[in-house]
Design a protein around this motif. Structure first.
Motif, PDB file in Angstrom:
ATOM      1  N   GLN A   1       0.841  -1.177   0.000  1.00 32.09           N
ATOM      2  CA  GLN A   1       0.000   0.000   0.000  1.00 32.09           C
ATOM      3  C   GLN A   1       0.891   1.246   0.000  1.00 32.09           C
ATOM      4  N   VAL A   2       0.745   2.082  -1.013  1.00 33.80           N
ATOM      5  CA  VAL A   2       1.535   3.294  -1.153  1.00 33.80           C
ATOM      6  C   VAL A   2       0.710   4.483  -0.686  1.00 33.80           C
ATOM      7  N   GLN A   3       1.318   5.319   0.148  1.00 29.60           N
ATOM      8  CA  GLN A   3       0.690   6.544   0.604  1.00 29.60           C
ATOM      9  C   GLN A   3       1.628   7.721   0.359  1.00 29.60           C
ATOM     10  N   VAL A   4       1.054   8.835  -0.080  1.00 30.79           N
ATOM     11  CA  VAL A   4       1.796  10.051  -0.361  1.00 30.79           C
ATOM     12  C   VAL A   4       1.157  11.169   0.444  1.00 30.79           C
ATOM     13  N   ASP A   5       1.949  11.879   1.234  1.00 27.26           N
ATOM     14  CA  ASP A   5       1.421  12.881   2.155  1.00 27.26           C
ATOM     15  C   ASP A   5       2.178  14.199   2.000  1.00 27.26           C
ATOM     16  N   GLU A   6       1.508  15.228   1.459  1.00 28.08           N
ATOM     17  CA  GLU A   6       2.094  16.561   1.333  1.00 28.08           C
ATOM     18  C   GLU A   6       1.763  17.394   2.564  1.00 28.08           C
ATOM     19  N   THR A   7       2.741  18.132   3.054  1.00 28.04           N
ATOM     20  CA  THR A   7       2.544  19.061   4.160  1.00 28.04           C
ATOM     21  C   THR A   7       3.337  20.332   3.895  1.00 28.04           C
ATOM     22  N   GLY A   8       3.044  21.376   4.657  1.00 30.37           N
ATOM     23  CA  GLY A   8       3.807  22.609   4.592  1.00 30.37           C
ATOM     24  C   GLY A   8       3.108  23.774   3.933  1.00 30.37           C
ATOM     25  N   GLY A   9       1.923  23.570   3.385  1.00 29.05           N
ATOM     26  CA  GLY A   9       1.199  24.666   2.767  1.00 29.05           C
ATOM     27  C   GLY A   9       0.689  25.654   3.792  1.00 29.05           C
ATOM     28  N   GLY A  10       0.220  26.797   3.305  1.00 29.18           N
ATOM     29  CA  GLY A  10      -0.293  27.813   4.192  1.00 29.18           C
ATOM     30  C   GLY A  10      -0.505  29.123   3.475  1.00 29.18           C
ATOM     31  N   LEU A  11      -0.725  30.175   4.256  1.00 24.72           N
ATOM     32  CA  LEU A  11      -0.941  31.517   3.745  1.00 24.72           C
ATOM     33  C   LEU A  11       0.330  32.334   3.921  1.00 24.72           C
ATOM     34  N   VAL A  12       0.773  32.972   2.847  1.00 23.79           N
ATOM     35  CA  VAL A  12       1.994  33.768   2.886  1.00 23.79           C
ATOM     36  C   VAL A  12       1.806  35.008   2.030  1.00 23.79           C
ATOM     37  N   GLN A  13       2.468  36.097   2.390  1.00 23.64           N
ATOM     38  CA  GLN A  13       2.415  37.312   1.596  1.00 23.64           C
ATOM     39  C   GLN A  13       3.324  37.214   0.383  1.00 23.64           C
ATOM     40  N   ALA A  14       2.993  37.975  -0.651  1.00 26.97           N
ATOM     41  CA  ALA A  14       3.826  38.011  -1.846  1.00 26.97           C
ATOM     42  C   ALA A  14       5.269  38.339  -1.482  1.00 26.97           C
ATOM     43  N   GLY A  15       6.196  37.604  -2.088  1.00 24.89           N
ATOM     44  CA  GLY A  15       7.606  37.758  -1.782  1.00 24.89           C
ATOM     45  C   GLY A  15       8.108  36.828  -0.704  1.00 24.89           C
ATOM     46  N   GLY A  16       7.208  36.155  -0.019  1.00 22.11           N
ATOM     47  CA  GLY A  16       7.585  35.251   1.042  1.00 22.11           C
ATOM     48  C   GLY A  16       7.978  33.879   0.536  1.00 22.11           C
ATOM     49  N   SER A  17       8.223  32.967   1.486  1.00 26.03           N
ATOM     50  CA  SER A  17       8.698  31.633   1.158  1.00 26.03           C
ATOM     51  C   SER A  17       7.918  30.567   1.920  1.00 26.03           C
ATOM     52  N   LEU A  18       7.845  29.386   1.329  1.00 25.43           N
ATOM     53  CA  LEU A  18       7.297  28.198   1.964  1.00 25.43           C
ATOM     54  C   LEU A  18       8.113  27.000   1.511  1.00 25.43           C
ATOM     55  N   LYS A  19       8.163  25.974   2.356  1.00 25.67           N
ATOM     56  CA  LYS A  19       8.810  24.725   1.986  1.00 25.67           C
ATOM     57  C   LYS A  19       7.818  23.587   2.177  1.00 25.67           C
ATOM     58  N   LEU A  20       7.492  22.912   1.083  1.00 24.44           N
ATOM     59  CA  LEU A  20       6.587  21.785   1.115  1.00 24.44           C
ATOM     60  C   LEU A  20       7.364  20.486   1.280  1.00 24.44           C
ATOM     61  N   SER A  21       6.761  19.540   1.986  1.00 26.05           N
ATOM     62  CA  SER A  21       7.343  18.216   2.161  1.00 26.05           C
ATOM     63  C   SER A  21       6.397  17.167   1.599  1.00 26.05           C
ATOM     64  N   CYS A  22       6.968  16.096   1.074  1.00 31.12           N
ATOM     65  CA  CYS A  22       6.195  14.987   0.521  1.00 31.12           C
ATOM     66  C   CYS A  22       6.777  13.700   1.078  1.00 31.12           C
ATOM     67  N   ALA A  23       6.099  13.106   2.040  1.00 32.14           N
ATOM     68  CA  ALA A  23       6.538  11.856   2.654  1.00 32.14           C
ATOM     69  C   ALA A  23       5.828  10.683   1.993  1.00 32.14           C
ATOM     70  N   VAL A  24       6.595   9.692   1.578  1.00 28.84           N
ATOM     71  CA  VAL A  24       6.063   8.526   0.884  1.00 28.84           C
ATOM     72  C   VAL A  24       6.268   7.292   1.747  1.00 28.84           C
ATOM     73  N   SER A  25       5.251   6.465   1.860  1.00 26.84           N
ATOM     74  CA  SER A  25       5.343   5.196   2.566  1.00 26.84           C
ATOM     75  C   SER A  25       4.857   4.073   1.659  1.00 26.84           C
ATOM     76  N   GLY A  26       5.356   2.863   1.899  1.00 26.39           N
ATOM     77  CA  GLY A  26       4.974   1.716   1.096  1.00 26.39           C
ATOM     78  C   GLY A  26       5.752   1.567  -0.194  1.00 26.39           C
ATOM     79  N   LEU A  27       6.676   2.455  -0.460  1.00 26.26           N
ATOM     80  CA  LEU A  27       7.487   2.437  -1.673  1.00 26.26           C
ATOM     81  C   LEU A  27       8.768   3.203  -1.404  1.00 26.26           C
ATOM     82  N   THR A  28       9.888   2.682  -1.885  1.00 23.04           N
ATOM     83  CA  THR A  28      11.178   3.347  -1.733  1.00 23.04           C
ATOM     84  C   THR A  28      11.415   4.261  -2.917  1.00 23.04           C
ATOM     85  N   ILE A  29      11.615   5.554  -2.647  1.00 25.16           N
ATOM     86  CA  ILE A  29      11.700   6.530  -3.724  1.00 25.16           C
ATOM     87  C   ILE A  29      13.100   6.679  -4.295  1.00 25.16           C
TER      88      ILE A  29
END
Length: 127
Positions: A1-29
């Motif tokens: 069973q493969v699961q993909v989970d994105e996190t790190g989104g949110g609200l930010v002002q123009a010019g700002g930064s965000l870092k998204l993460s993608c954790a995968v289970s059930g499969l070696t990437i």
């Protein structure tokens, strides 16, 4: 069973930064290509970035080149998308996806090349 989970989104002002993460289970990437896609309101789901599993290959859509960076930590089975200098037009739901093995074609930017998808994480950039 493969699961993909994105996190790190949110609200930010123009010019700002965000870092998204993608954790995968059930499969070696470590031997799979990985992609980021996004879908804004009333728009199609479009390619953002690609990370190959060998030779350090990375690809980006033109509008994010120089601002976004895709990377991976194979030991953690996780892919990241660092987003800098964000613009209101970057507002979208961001999806992480695992590329098919073997790939169907060389079109890494095509949704049809990916078979496992996360549920998405919302990124909103205010002006």
């Amino acid at each position: 069973q493969v699961q993909v989970d994105e996190t790190g989104g949110g609200l930010v002002q123009a010019g700002g930064s965000l870092k998204l993460s993608c954790a995968v289970s059930g499969l070696t990437i470590s031997r799979t290509g990985m992609g980021w896609f996004r879908q804004g309101p009333g728009k199609e789901r479009n390619f953002v970035a690609f990370s190959g599993w060998s030779h350090g290959r990375v690809e980006y859509r033109d509008s994010v080149k120089g601002r976004f960076t895709i990377s991976r930590d194979n030991a953690k089975n996780t892919v990241y998308l660092q987003m800098n200098s964000l613009r209101p037009e970057d507002t979208a739901i961001y999806y992480c996806a695992v590329r098919k093995r073997p790939y169907v074609s060389t079109r890494y930017s095509s949704r049809n090349e990916y078979n496992f998808w996360g549920q998405g994480t919302q990124v909103t950039v205010s002006s």
